[in-house]
Write a protein that holds these residues in place. Structure first.
Motif, short mmCIF file in Angstrom:
data_model
loop_
_atom_site.label_atom_id
_atom_site.label_comp_id
_atom_site.label_asym_id
_atom_site.label_seq_id
_atom_site.Cartn_x
_atom_site.Cartn_y
_atom_site.Cartn_z
N TYR A 51 -7.67 -0.94 -5.95
CA TYR A 51 -7.05 -2.07 -6.30
C TYR A 51 -6.17 -1.70 -7.73
N TYR A 98 -11.58 3.94 0.68
CA TYR A 98 -10.78 4.80 -0.18
C TYR A 98 -9.96 4.34 -1.19
N MET A 99 -9.40 3.00 -0.77
CA MET A 99 -8.19 2.71 -1.53
C MET A 99 -8.63 1.83 -2.69
N MET A 148 0.84 -1.13 0.07
CA MET A 148 0.10 -0.07 0.11
C MET A 148 0.82 1.26 0.03
N MET A 208 -3.09 0.38 -3.93
CA MET A 208 -2.26 -0.82 -3.42
C MET A 208 -2.16 -1.78 -4.88
N PRO A 211 -3.75 6.84 -2.28
CA PRO A 211 -4.72 5.77 -1.93
C PRO A 211 -4.71 4.56 -2.93
#
Length: 339
Positions: free
Chosen positions: A227, A224-225, A53, A60, A58
């Motif tokens: 992919y 909020y992340m 991450m 990952m 934001p």
């Protein structure tokens, strides 16, 4: 042994790495798209799944590795389980097979299945009425039977996810073989990993984000992340392959779009999560690092292959010596001796 991320997190200059799963040994294969559909060994050894991450942005990415050979685990990576200890991965232009040893406990395989379900596009194929798997791990024709079953399904799903199924469109007339694409995939994955959490090269201007996360997204990841899309890696691999083609046969080579290519809206709806991938500036930023990384990965693979060949020769010599000592020749092996 398997481990959780709770006690395996490391902080780097611009990001964190969390170990999600590991096991002491397994085998990774490439199911090539060459004429003979060759099964080629890519790695034997320690298997790990880890999550990286970024600290400032934001985003990952989840990655799998076997003995240092890397590939991305993304929401648009298609994963099949057709045998108890055997998995297959379908990425654009690549098919991988991952197999664990007989002593690997079922509970660990189920835990790994849970990770694949959360981070990839996972498909479990069982027998009639959902009882047992359709294939056996000790089947001598396992990979042949598995490919016949999962490749058509994988192609369909990849197409639905906006990816071009089958061999790379740059794999032409002996150029850019599947094995080289796999090496480049591993090297490019490592370059992106370094740029994301260590060197800090990856900046907000280098990637684009599309979609929104569902309300029940895993709290560990965070609402909020975003992919990573598999395109975060394949766009760099494709850049290397296209350069190879242009260098050899000139600018007359044109890439044609797949008429069945899914729209972005359809893809995001199918994935159901916010995804990020490199834009043109991002690819250009990383390009100067790709050549040395691929060269290093190629040399590493050559060294490993020499070791594997040496061990195979040693095994065959021992078997031949044992047969000579016991008086059993190659034609007698398996028949037994008369008293």
């Amino acid at each position: 042994m398997a481990t959780s991320s709770e006690n395996k997190m490391k902080i780097f200059g611009s990001g964190s790495l969390s170990e999600l799963f590991c096991f002491r040994t397994c085998t990774l294969f490439l199911m090539d798209y060459d004429q003979n559909q060759t099964i080629r060994l890519l790695g034997i050894g320690h298997f790990m799944v880890y999550l990286m991450m970024h600290i400032f942005y934001p985003i990952m990415i989840t990655v799998c590795s076997v003995d240092g050979f890397h590939w991305p685990l993304t929401k648009d990576t298609v994963i099949f389980r057709m045998a108890n200890r055997t998995f297959a991965f379908a990425l654009p232009g690549l098919l991988y097979g991952l197999q664990f040893p007989p002593y690997c406990e079922d509970s660990l395989m189920d835990a790994l299945e849970g990770l694949f379900t959360n981070f990839g596009h996972y498909i479990k194929v069982t027998g009639n009425k959902g009882l047992g798997f359709v294939l056996k791990d000790d089947d001598p024709l396992l990979w042949y039977r598995m490919r016949l079953r999962f490749e058509p399904m994988a192609n369909e799903v990849l197409r639905e996810l906006g990816q071009m199924p089958g061999k790379s469109c740059f794999n032409d007339s002996g150029h850019n073989p599947g094995y080289l694409r796999a090496i480049r995939m591993s090297a490019c994955t490592k370059v992106l990993e370094d740029g994301m959490i260590n060197s800090g090269i990856l900046r907000q201007s280098h990637y684009t984000v599309n979609g929104t996360n569902p309300p029940n997204v895993n709290e560990f990841i965070g609402q909020y992340m975003a992919y990573a899309s598999v395109n975060a890696i394949t766009c760099m691999v494709d850049t290397l392959e296209s350069a190879e083609i242009l260098t050899r046969i000139g600018l007359g080579y044109l890439i044609k779009n797949d008429v069945n290519e899914a729209s972005l809206e359809t893809v995001l709806k199918k994935i159901g999560f916010k995804i990020w991938k490199l834009n043109e500036l991002g690819v250009a930023t990383f390009t100067h690092k790709l050549g040395p990384a691929v060269q290093e990965e190629t040399e590493t693979m050559m060294e490993k292959e020499e070791k594997w060949k040496a061990k195979d020769r040693e095994r065959k010599n021992k078997e031949a010596s044992a047969n000579t000592t016991s008086g059993v020749g190659p034609s007698d092996k398996g028949k037994g001796l008369m008293p």
